[in-house]
Design a protein around this motif. Structure first.
Motif, PDB file in Angstrom:
ATOM      1  N   MET A  55     -61.457 -15.075  33.602  1.00 33.76           N
ATOM      2  CA  MET A  55     -62.685 -14.208  33.552  1.00 33.76           C
ATOM      3  C   MET A  55     -63.633 -14.986  32.970  1.00 33.76           C
ATOM      4  N   VAL A  56     -64.750 -14.783  33.252  1.00 28.88           N
ATOM      5  CA  VAL A  56     -66.039 -15.699  32.783  1.00 28.88           C
ATOM      6  C   VAL A  56     -67.117 -14.506  32.257  1.00 28.88           C
ATOM      7  N   LYS A  57     -67.299 -14.798  30.852  1.00 28.43           N
ATOM      8  CA  LYS A  57     -68.350 -13.915  30.321  1.00 28.43           C
ATOM      9  C   LYS A  57     -69.663 -14.795  30.046  1.00 28.43           C
ATOM     10  N   LEU A  58     -70.587 -14.213  30.581  1.00 28.25           N
ATOM     11  CA  LEU A  58     -71.994 -14.905  30.434  1.00 28.25           C
ATOM     12  C   LEU A  58     -72.532 -14.401  28.952  1.00 28.25           C
ATOM     13  N   VAL A  59     -72.747 -15.273  28.035  1.00 26.44           N
ATOM     14  CA  VAL A  59     -73.101 -15.081  26.631  1.00 26.44           C
ATOM     15  C   VAL A  59     -74.695 -15.205  26.459  1.00 26.44           C
ATOM     16  N   CYS A  60     -75.109 -16.362  27.203  1.00 28.33           N
ATOM     17  CA  CYS A  60     -76.584 -16.528  26.942  1.00 28.33           C
ATOM     18  C   CYS A  60     -76.986 -17.242  28.190  1.00 28.33           C
ATOM     19  N   GLY A  61     -78.061 -17.002  28.919  1.00 26.12           N
ATOM     20  CA  GLY A  61     -78.390 -17.417  30.142  1.00 26.12           C
ATOM     21  C   GLY A  61     -78.937 -18.768  30.015  1.00 26.12           C
ATOM     22  N   VAL A  62     -78.644 -19.615  29.031  1.00 23.34           N
ATOM     23  CA  VAL A  62     -79.267 -20.765  28.802  1.00 23.34           C
ATOM     24  C   VAL A  62     -78.465 -21.981  28.983  1.00 23.34           C
ATOM     25  N   HIS A  63     -78.521 -23.136  29.597  1.00 25.77           N
ATOM     26  CA  HIS A  63     -78.012 -24.340  29.523  1.00 25.77           C
ATOM     27  C   HIS A  63     -77.615 -24.772  28.175  1.00 25.77           C
ATOM     28  N   ASN A  64     -76.508 -25.535  27.901  1.00 24.14           N
ATOM     29  CA  ASN A  64     -76.035 -25.864  26.669  1.00 24.14           C
ATOM     30  C   ASN A  64     -76.235 -27.529  26.659  1.00 24.14           C
ATOM     31  N   HIS A  65     -76.943 -28.098  27.485  1.00 27.16           N
ATOM     32  CA  HIS A  65     -77.075 -29.261  27.733  1.00 27.16           C
ATOM     33  C   HIS A  65     -78.555 -29.828  28.184  1.00 27.16           C
ATOM     34  N   GLU A  66     -78.897 -30.748  28.096  1.00 29.85           N
ATOM     35  CA  GLU A  66     -80.304 -31.370  28.673  1.00 29.85           C
ATOM     36  C   GLU A  66     -80.171 -31.786  30.073  1.00 29.85           C
ATOM     37  N   MET A  67     -81.186 -31.831  30.623  1.00 35.57           N
ATOM     38  CA  MET A  67     -81.225 -32.085  31.986  1.00 35.57           C
ATOM     39  C   MET A  67     -81.071 -33.632  31.979  1.00 35.57           C
ATOM     40  N   THR A  68     -80.193 -34.059  33.096  1.00 36.45           N
ATOM     41  CA  THR A  68     -80.003 -35.689  33.094  1.00 36.45           C
ATOM     42  C   THR A  68     -81.212 -36.343  33.279  1.00 36.45           C
ATOM     43  N   LYS A  69     -81.419 -37.777  33.143  1.00 37.49           N
ATOM     44  CA  LYS A  69     -82.599 -38.365  33.379  1.00 37.49           C
ATOM     45  C   LYS A  69     -82.497 -38.907  34.855  1.00 37.49           C
TER      46      LYS A  69
END
Length: 111
Positions: A1-15
């Motif tokens: 089961m996947v629970k969405l805590v926050c709709g924001v990524h936890n990492h930067e976009m790759t360069k």
């Protein structure tokens, strides 16, 4: 089961997208070039250099070239095993050959 805590990524976009499979995918034309170069016995690293010379935005990795070469080789062979393909080519090209079988399907010796 996947629970969405926050709709924001936890990492930067790759360069850079180098090595990403989606960006490094090959076009039909590039696959044809790879197949033609494989027929001419060109090494994979030379194939990769040729693709990079024709397209500056090419992010293909060597593994993708190996995969296309293997798929091409398998498509030529069809449903034959490697040994069946060898025996067919020996007969087709009229090589003098001799073989012994261990069982009905196992080659014991090939000369």
């Amino acid at each position: 089961m996947v629970k969405l805590v926050c709709g924001v990524h936890n990492h930067e976009m790759t360069k850079s997208l180098i090595g990403h499979p989606y960006v490094g995918r090959l076009t039909k034309d590039e696959k044809i070039v790879i197949a033609d170069m494989k027929k001419s016995m060109v090494k994979p690293r030379k194939i990769m250099l040729t693709l990079n010379e024709h397209n500056d935005n090419n992010y293909t990795i060597i593994k993708q070239i190996y995969n296309v070469r293997h798929a091409y080789h398998s498509s030529i062979r069809g449903s034959n095993t490697k040994m069946q393909q060898l025996m067919m080519l020996l007969d087709r090209d009229q090589y003098i050959h001799w073989h012994r079988l261990k069982d009905d399907n196992v080659v014991r010796d090939l000369f």
